[in-house]
Write an enzyme that holds these catalytic residues in place. Structure first.
Site, PDB file in Angstrom:
ATOM      1  N   HIS A   1      59.887  -4.830  27.892  1.00 57.87           N
ATOM      2  CA  HIS A   1      59.095  -3.613  28.036  1.00 57.87           C
ATOM      3  C   HIS A   1      58.795  -3.394  29.506  1.00 57.87           C
ATOM      4  CE1 HIS A   1      56.676  -0.443  26.176  1.00 57.87           C
ATOM      5  NE2 HIS A   1      55.891  -0.582  27.232  1.00 57.87           N
TER       6      HIS A   1
ATOM      7  N   ASP B   1      47.625   3.074  18.545  1.00 61.38           N
ATOM      8  CA  ASP B   1      48.115   3.150  19.933  1.00 61.38           C
ATOM      9  C   ASP B   1      48.848   4.464  20.158  1.00 61.38           C
ATOM     10  OD1 ASP B   1      49.019   2.152  22.613  1.00 61.38           O
ATOM     11  OD2 ASP B   1      50.954   2.404  21.634  1.00 61.38           O
TER      12      ASP B   1
ATOM     13  N   ARG C   1      45.725   9.370  26.313  1.00 64.48           N
ATOM     14  CA  ARG C   1      45.592   8.844  27.681  1.00 64.48           C
ATOM     15  C   ARG C   1      46.484   9.631  28.623  1.00 64.48           C
ATOM     16  NH1 ARG C   1      47.526   3.170  27.048  1.00 64.48           N
ATOM     17  NH2 ARG C   1      47.292   3.052  29.291  1.00 64.48           N
TER      18      ARG C   1
ATOM     19  N   LYS D   1      52.258  -2.951  20.300  1.00 64.04           N
ATOM     20  CA  LYS D   1      53.575  -2.529  19.789  1.00 64.04           C
ATOM     21  C   LYS D   1      54.530  -3.701  19.747  1.00 64.04           C
ATOM     22  CE  LYS D   1      53.925   0.809  22.891  1.00 64.04           C
ATOM     23  NZ  LYS D   1      52.807   1.544  23.477  1.00 64.04           N
TER      24      LYS D   1
END
Ligand code: URA
Length: 443
Positions: free
Chosen positions: A82, A161, A168, A187
């Site tokens: 990620h 999320d 956000r 995640k």
């Protein structure tokens, strides 16, 4: 406590209990809370932060707000990568098929563009027909068959999320270490991984611009992973200028395909190999770093990595002939405008944040939650910091849909590209390697 109480507590710098975070994430996932109150809480967190217990509780709440991709029946190592977000960062498009072609299971779950940064899902969706919205059952079946799926968060995985991430983005509350750590790990831990590699981008175009904060972010994620027996390795990588040449969506897919064929910009290839090496090591698929790198290079040279990408595109409903004729099958800009140096000198910097914002202004990124992207627009910046240039040299190409869009691209390049007289220190692509054992400075 009501949500108003939580906002007040956080606004005043107080501590919110694990039970309250659990209720909050459950209600966010259920969609029963008004966006304006969630946004207010996010802003309070932006200014007040979260302590260690709150970060764990928020992450656990988001993780358990949905289902998980249960891959524990697969005997091989299951490793994902990620990135904390950058500009021109198309590494995932190359890395996932590459590592999967080396026999490691890569259940790659990516995000959309966030703030000024691009998103893997948005890039993938510029491939005609490509479906990133697989159900968990379908993703599992594909991973069993191909060792890889390139998916987004469905409503099933960490749905809390998903909502918070979008809010956000729309409320300028992305750059907070605990929020980034909890978001990413909720995640990733939903993928039942045996290891995770994190590319922590650092510099002017990253959410965190300094190394100290980046190391703290990495250590926070390593700590969250350890609670779930998921070893995490983080590399701190440079984001003081865009990665590679292409910045946008379709143009980044084209560059990724080049890299899978053994070409593409050297920084993209190098970063992909460095991250891939860590993935192979975490999966115990290679005895050491030298062997891991050789295995990855062999998978590119033999065409195995590109074949894997083709298979993934086919399996996800996309037009896999993009691998052969990207310029014919990917969305193309209506106009290409050269961007030339206006004076002699040395390229001092190429501000990635200005580039990312410019791409959004051109229509290639989102400034609101419901914006629809134009995948064809973007910038190809061939100049690199430290290059000596002369007036009239081509520095970049603006890929636009009309004159207004081209003007936005030009304005972004004017703001981002600085030419001066000073010599420029070479870019250190990977500066630190961080594991549970400590921080290793590489350069
Ligand atoms: N990537 C994520 O998944 N979440 C963040 O908050 C930032 C980057």
């Amino acid at each position: 406590m009501t949500l108003r109480d939580l906002i007040e507590t956080k606004r005043d710098g107080g501590h919110i209990s694990a039970a309250e975070w659990r209720n909050f994430t459950r209600d966010v996932a259920a969609g029963t809370l008004p966006d304006y109150q969630i946004a207010a809480l996010l802003m309070a967190i932006y200014f007040r932060g979260l302590d260690g217990d709150e970060t764990v509780a928020l992450m656990e709440g988001m993780l358990h707000s949905g289902r998980t991709l249960d891959l524990r029946h697969l005997a091989t190592g299951r490793v994902d990568k990620h990135s904390t977000g950058g500009v021109g960062d198309k590494v995932s498009l190359v890395l996932a098929p590459l590592v999967a072609s080396c026999g490691v299971v890569v259940p790659m779950m990516s995000g959309r563009g966030l703030g000024h940064t691009g998103g893997t899902l948005d890039k993938l969706e510029s491939i005609p027909g490509f479906n990133t919205r697989l159900t968990l059952a379908r993703a599992t079946a594909q991973i069993e068959q191909l060792g890889c799926a390139l998916i987004g968060q469905t409503g099933e995985i960490a749905p809390a999320d998903k909502t918070l991430y979008a809010l956000r983005d729309a409320t300028a509350t992305v750059e907070v270490i605990p929020l980034i750590a909890a978001s990413i790990m909720s995640k990733k831990l939903a993928e039942s991984l045996t290891g995770l590699v994190i590319d922590v981008k650092t510099g002017a175009g990253a959410f965190l611009s300094n190394q100290v904060d980046s190391i703290t972010l990495a250590q926070t994620m390593i700590g969250l992973g350890a609670r779930h027996h998921c070893p995490v390795v983080a590399l701190l990588t440079n984001m003081d200028s865009p990665l590679g040449i292409a910045c946008g969506n379709a143009n980044e897919v084209e560059e990724a395909i080049d890299a899978l064929k053994g070409g593409g910009p050297p920084d993209l290839r190098e970063l992909t190999l460095r991250l891939g090496t860590e993935m192979l090591l975490l999966a115990h698929a290679a005895p050491d770093a030298v062997a891991a790198r050789a295995q990855l290079e062999q998978a590119i040279d033999s065409g195995a990595a590109l074949e894997k990408f083709r298979d993934i595109i086919d399996a996800q409903g996309g037009e896999s002939r993009v691998c052969d004729e990207p310029e014919l099958l990917l969305p193309q800009p209506a106009m290409r405008v050269p961007y030339l140096a206006t004076k002699d000198g040395i390229v001092q910097r190429i501000d990635p944040r200005a580039i990312g914002k410019g791409i959004t202004a051109m229509g290639g990124g989102r400034s609101g939650m419901t914006d629809i992207l134009d995948p064809s627009v973007g910038l190809r910046i061939t100049a690199k910091p430290g290059d000596a240039v002369q007036r009239g040299d081509m520095l970049a190409t603006i890929e636009a849909r009309d004159a207004l869009c081209a003007a936005a691209g030009r304005a972004a390049l004017d703001a981002a590209l600085v030419i001066g007289d000073e010599s420029v220190a070479p870019v250190v692509l990977v500066s630190h390697r961080i594991t549970a054992a400590g921080v290793e400075q590489l350069a």
